[in-house]
Design a protein around this motif. Structure first.
Motif, PDB file in Angstrom:
ATOM      1  N   LEU A  44       0.830  -1.207   0.000  1.00  0.00           N
ATOM      2  CA  LEU A  44       0.000   0.000   0.000  1.00  0.00           C
ATOM      3  C   LEU A  44       0.863   1.255   0.000  1.00  0.00           C
ATOM      4  CD1 LEU A  44      -2.978  -0.795   2.417  1.00  0.00           C
ATOM      5  CD2 LEU A  44      -2.851  -1.034  -0.065  1.00  0.00           C
ATOM      6  N   ARG A  45       1.924   1.260   0.798  1.00  0.00           N
ATOM      7  CA  ARG A  45       2.799   2.440   0.834  1.00  0.00           C
ATOM      8  C   ARG A  45       3.475   2.673  -0.507  1.00  0.00           C
ATOM      9  NH1 ARG A  45       3.925   0.672   6.286  1.00  0.00           N
ATOM     10  NH2 ARG A  45       5.714  -0.529   5.535  1.00  0.00           N
ATOM     11  N   THR A  46       3.845   1.593  -1.185  1.00  0.00           N
ATOM     12  CA  THR A  46       4.490   1.727  -2.489  1.00  0.00           C
ATOM     13  C   THR A  46       3.500   2.228  -3.537  1.00  0.00           C
ATOM     14  OG1 THR A  46       5.983  -0.100  -1.908  1.00  0.00           O
ATOM     15  CG2 THR A  46       5.857   0.523  -4.232  1.00  0.00           C
ATOM     16  N   LEU A  47       2.295   1.691  -3.516  1.00  0.00           N
ATOM     17  CA  LEU A  47       1.282   2.114  -4.483  1.00  0.00           C
ATOM     18  C   LEU A  47       0.904   3.580  -4.315  1.00  0.00           C
ATOM     19  CD1 LEU A  47      -1.147  -0.969  -4.450  1.00  0.00           C
ATOM     20  CD2 LEU A  47       0.428  -0.312  -6.279  1.00  0.00           C
ATOM     21  N   THR A  48       0.957   4.070  -3.071  1.00  0.00           N
ATOM     22  CA  THR A  48       0.538   5.448  -2.804  1.00  0.00           C
ATOM     23  C   THR A  48       1.699   6.429  -2.776  1.00  0.00           C
ATOM     24  OG1 THR A  48       0.627   5.034  -0.396  1.00  0.00           O
ATOM     25  CG2 THR A  48      -1.489   4.691  -1.509  1.00  0.00           C
ATOM     26  N   GLY A  49       2.888   5.977  -3.131  1.00  0.00           N
ATOM     27  CA  GLY A  49       4.031   6.876  -3.208  1.00  0.00           C
ATOM     28  C   GLY A  49       4.664   7.213  -1.882  1.00  0.00           C
ATOM     29  N   SER A  71      -6.460   9.754  -1.235  1.00  0.00           N
ATOM     30  CA  SER A  71      -6.520   9.914   0.222  1.00  0.00           C
ATOM     31  C   SER A  71      -6.004   8.646   0.882  1.00  0.00           C
ATOM     32  CB  SER A  71      -7.957  10.165   0.683  1.00  0.00           C
ATOM     33  OG  SER A  71      -8.539  11.249   0.023  1.00  0.00           O
ATOM     34  N   LEU A  72      -5.294   8.803   1.987  1.00  0.00           N
ATOM     35  CA  LEU A  72      -4.677   7.667   2.675  1.00  0.00           C
ATOM     36  C   LEU A  72      -5.064   7.695   4.154  1.00  0.00           C
ATOM     37  CD1 LEU A  72      -2.682   5.270   2.482  1.00  0.00           C
ATOM     38  CD2 LEU A  72      -0.833   6.893   2.950  1.00  0.00           C
ATOM     39  N   VAL A  73      -5.605   6.576   4.638  1.00  0.00           N
ATOM     40  CA  VAL A  73      -5.952   6.424   6.052  1.00  0.00           C
ATOM     41  C   VAL A  73      -5.109   5.280   6.596  1.00  0.00           C
ATOM     42  CG1 VAL A  73      -7.778   5.977   7.739  1.00  0.00           C
ATOM     43  CG2 VAL A  73      -8.309   7.219   5.620  1.00  0.00           C
ATOM     44  N   LEU A  74      -4.216   5.585   7.541  1.00  0.00           N
ATOM     45  CA  LEU A  74      -3.258   4.605   8.027  1.00  0.00           C
ATOM     46  C   LEU A  74      -3.807   3.811   9.202  1.00  0.00           C
ATOM     47  CD1 LEU A  74      -0.008   6.746   7.760  1.00  0.00           C
ATOM     48  CD2 LEU A  74      -0.841   5.006   6.162  1.00  0.00           C
ATOM     49  N   THR A  75      -3.068   2.745   9.554  1.00  0.00           N
ATOM     50  CA  THR A  75      -3.544   1.807  10.554  1.00  0.00           C
ATOM     51  C   THR A  75      -3.346   2.278  11.986  1.00  0.00           C
ATOM     52  OG1 THR A  75      -3.437  -0.518  11.244  1.00  0.00           O
ATOM     53  CG2 THR A  75      -1.368   0.564  10.733  1.00  0.00           C
ATOM     54  N   ASP A  76      -2.479   3.282  12.209  1.00  0.00           N
ATOM     55  CA  ASP A  76      -2.169   3.708  13.570  1.00  0.00           C
ATOM     56  C   ASP A  76      -3.419   4.203  14.282  1.00  0.00           C
ATOM     57  OD1 ASP A  76       0.483   3.244  12.934  1.00  0.00           O
ATOM     58  OD2 ASP A  76       0.786   5.306  12.261  1.00  0.00           O
ATOM     59  N   ARG A  77      -3.415   4.091  15.602  1.00  0.00           N
ATOM     60  CA  ARG A  77      -4.516   4.656  16.371  1.00  0.00           C
ATOM     61  C   ARG A  77      -4.656   6.136  16.051  1.00  0.00           C
ATOM     62  NH1 ARG A  77      -7.132   2.169  20.471  1.00  0.00           N
ATOM     63  NH2 ARG A  77      -6.378   0.118  21.121  1.00  0.00           N
ATOM     64  N   THR A  78      -5.894   6.545  15.857  1.00  0.00           N
ATOM     65  CA  THR A  78      -6.166   7.901  15.396  1.00  0.00           C
ATOM     66  C   THR A  78      -5.654   8.936  16.379  1.00  0.00           C
ATOM     67  OG1 THR A  78      -8.170   7.069  14.373  1.00  0.00           O
ATOM     68  CG2 THR A  78      -7.979   9.446  14.607  1.00  0.00           C
ATOM     69  N   GLY A  79      -4.901   9.922  15.867  1.00  0.00           N
ATOM     70  CA  GLY A  79      -4.440  11.019  16.702  1.00  0.00           C
ATOM     71  C   GLY A  79      -5.422  12.168  16.665  1.00  0.00           C
ATOM     72  N   GLY A  80      -4.911  13.373  16.908  1.00  0.00           N
ATOM     73  CA  GLY A  80      -5.753  14.559  16.815  1.00  0.00           C
ATOM     74  C   GLY A  80      -6.725  14.716  17.958  1.00  0.00           C
ATOM     75  N   THR A 105     -14.857  18.467  13.604  1.00  0.00           N
ATOM     76  CA  THR A 105     -14.886  19.367  12.454  1.00  0.00           C
ATOM     77  C   THR A 105     -13.485  19.827  12.078  1.00  0.00           C
ATOM     78  OG1 THR A 105     -17.126  20.132  12.948  1.00  0.00           O
ATOM     79  CG2 THR A 105     -15.762  21.582  11.595  1.00  0.00           C
ATOM     80  N   GLU A 106     -12.657  20.125  13.067  1.00  0.00           N
ATOM     81  CA  GLU A 106     -11.285  20.561  12.782  1.00  0.00           C
ATOM     82  C   GLU A 106     -10.469  19.430  12.152  1.00  0.00           C
ATOM     83  OE1 GLU A 106     -10.832  23.907  16.334  1.00  0.00           O
ATOM     84  OE2 GLU A 106     -10.306  21.810  16.706  1.00  0.00           O
ATOM     85  N   LEU A 107     -10.627  18.213  12.687  1.00  0.00           N
ATOM     86  CA  LEU A 107      -9.894  17.077  12.135  1.00  0.00           C
ATOM     87  C   LEU A 107     -10.293  16.816  10.687  1.00  0.00           C
ATOM     88  CD1 LEU A 107      -8.022  14.595  12.472  1.00  0.00           C
ATOM     89  CD2 LEU A 107     -10.032  13.318  13.227  1.00  0.00           C
ATOM     90  N   VAL A 108     -11.593  16.783  10.433  1.00  0.00           N
ATOM     91  CA  VAL A 108     -12.072  16.526   9.072  1.00  0.00           C
ATOM     92  C   VAL A 108     -11.658  17.662   8.141  1.00  0.00           C
ATOM     93  CG1 VAL A 108     -14.132  16.142   7.653  1.00  0.00           C
ATOM     94  CG2 VAL A 108     -13.971  15.124   9.933  1.00  0.00           C
ATOM     95  N   GLY A 109     -11.588  18.875   8.667  1.00  0.00           N
ATOM     96  CA  GLY A 109     -11.170  20.021   7.873  1.00  0.00           C
ATOM     97  C   GLY A 109      -9.759  19.923   7.345  1.00  0.00           C
ATOM     98  N   ILE A 110      -8.910  19.102   7.991  1.00  0.00           N
ATOM     99  CA  ILE A 110      -7.546  18.903   7.496  1.00  0.00           C
ATOM    100  C   ILE A 110      -7.577  18.324   6.086  1.00  0.00           C
ATOM    101  CG2 ILE A 110      -5.413  17.586   7.862  1.00  0.00           C
ATOM    102  CD1 ILE A 110      -5.922  17.835  10.872  1.00  0.00           C
ATOM    103  N   GLY A 111      -8.642  17.572   5.772  1.00  0.00           N
ATOM    104  CA  GLY A 111      -8.769  17.024   4.436  1.00  0.00           C
ATOM    105  C   GLY A 111      -8.871  18.067   3.340  1.00  0.00           C
ATOM    106  N   ILE A 141     -12.892  11.594   2.973  1.00  0.00           N
ATOM    107  CA  ILE A 141     -14.000  11.973   2.096  1.00  0.00           C
ATOM    108  C   ILE A 141     -13.930  13.468   1.781  1.00  0.00           C
ATOM    109  CG2 ILE A 141     -16.516  12.202   1.958  1.00  0.00           C
ATOM    110  CD1 ILE A 141     -16.692   9.646   3.665  1.00  0.00           C
ATOM    111  N   ALA A 142     -13.652  14.275   2.808  1.00  0.00           N
ATOM    112  CA  ALA A 142     -13.558  15.724   2.615  1.00  0.00           C
ATOM    113  C   ALA A 142     -12.411  16.097   1.683  1.00  0.00           C
ATOM    114  CB  ALA A 142     -13.383  16.425   3.964  1.00  0.00           C
ATOM    115  N   GLN A 143     -11.447  15.212   1.546  1.00  0.00           N
ATOM    116  CA  GLN A 143     -10.303  15.470   0.673  1.00  0.00           C
ATOM    117  C   GLN A 143     -10.699  15.425  -0.802  1.00  0.00           C
ATOM    118  OE1 GLN A 143      -6.894  13.483   2.315  1.00  0.00           O
ATOM    119  NE2 GLN A 143      -5.742  13.606   0.392  1.00  0.00           N
TER     120      GLN A 143
END
Length: 249
Positions: free
Chosen positions: A45-50, A79-88, A94-100, A153-155
């Protein structure tokens, strides 16, 4: 054109994890990547997404090598969503989604009316409108993962790639996330995800990429089951087409 890999080799340094990979990500479909721990799913996945370079071969996105995109240009495509526990945790939903929206909102990240509308729609689409002003730290693991998907999605990209999106979640939340991703693909978004939650993932998958023994098998669940490919990727187990899951040999 979409995302296409030709004669791709993935790995680290001189260590090839998988090679000879020819894959085309089916547009507007949900593709599930499965394989044993250590088989190289995240590396692929990391290779496919650069996110990391290929050891050989090529990966192109809409006819252009993925490595030739600037970070901002790539973020408008994928858009890429990684496996790590969500930060932020210190941000609101709204602020987190706005990063997109950062690939579109300029250096200062100032959102216009259209950006704010897309953020609100993304939050609504994952069922978190009632949590939009809550801090991410106050959410359950399932709600946090939904918030991360809303950010993707917002991205506003045609392709969303997720590495183990149901990790850390309870059974109910796992099925909710799979249903959400299925609805996204039915709406025209190309979705690629890796997972160990085999049964719920295969139940909604349009295509399956099965990674094992250094190669990737590509097909529908029925095709890979009939060919025996699914029986070769996990040691000591075989695929049961009746239950849609694996069982001991």
């Amino acid at each position: 054109m979409g995302l296409v890999a030709e004669n791709l080799s993935t790995g680290y340094g001189d260590r090839v994890v998988a090679g000879g990979i020819d894959l085309t990500l089916a547009p507007g479909r949900l593709t599930v990547l499965i394989g044993a721990n250590g088989s190289g799913k995240s590396t692929l996945l990391r290779t496919l997404t650069g996110s990391q370079p290929a050891l050989g071969g090529s990966v192109e996105l809409d006819g252009k090598p993925v490595g030739e995109y600037s970070p901002a240009a790539l973020a408008r495509k994928l858009s890429l969503v990684l496996t790590d526990r969500t930060g932020g945790g210190g941000l609101t939903v709204t602020e987190l989604v706005g990063i997109g929206r950062h690939p579109y909102s300029g250096f200062l990240g100032r959102m216009g009316a259209e950006d704010k509308r897309l953020v609100a729609e993304a939050i609504e689409s994952v069922g978190l409108r009632h949590k939009k002003d809550c801090f991410v730290a106050s959410l359950s693991d399932g709600e946090r993962q939904k918030a991360m998907i809303a950010r993707a999605i917002a991205q506003s990209t045609d392709i969303v790639v997720l590495d183990e999106p149901t990790s850390f979640l309870d059974v109910s939340s796992r099925f909710e996330i799979m249903d959400l991703l299925s609805r996204m693909s039915h709406g025209g978004t190309t979705v690629l995800l890796s997972t160990h939650d085999i049964a719920p993932a295969l139940a909604v998958a349009d295509r399956v990429w099965a990674l094992g023994k250094g190669r990737v098998y590509d097909g529908t669940v029925d095709e890979l089951s009939a060919s025996g490919a699914l029986d070769s990727i996990y040691p000591g187990v075989v695929f049961d087409s009746v239950s849609g899951d694996f069982r001991r040999r």
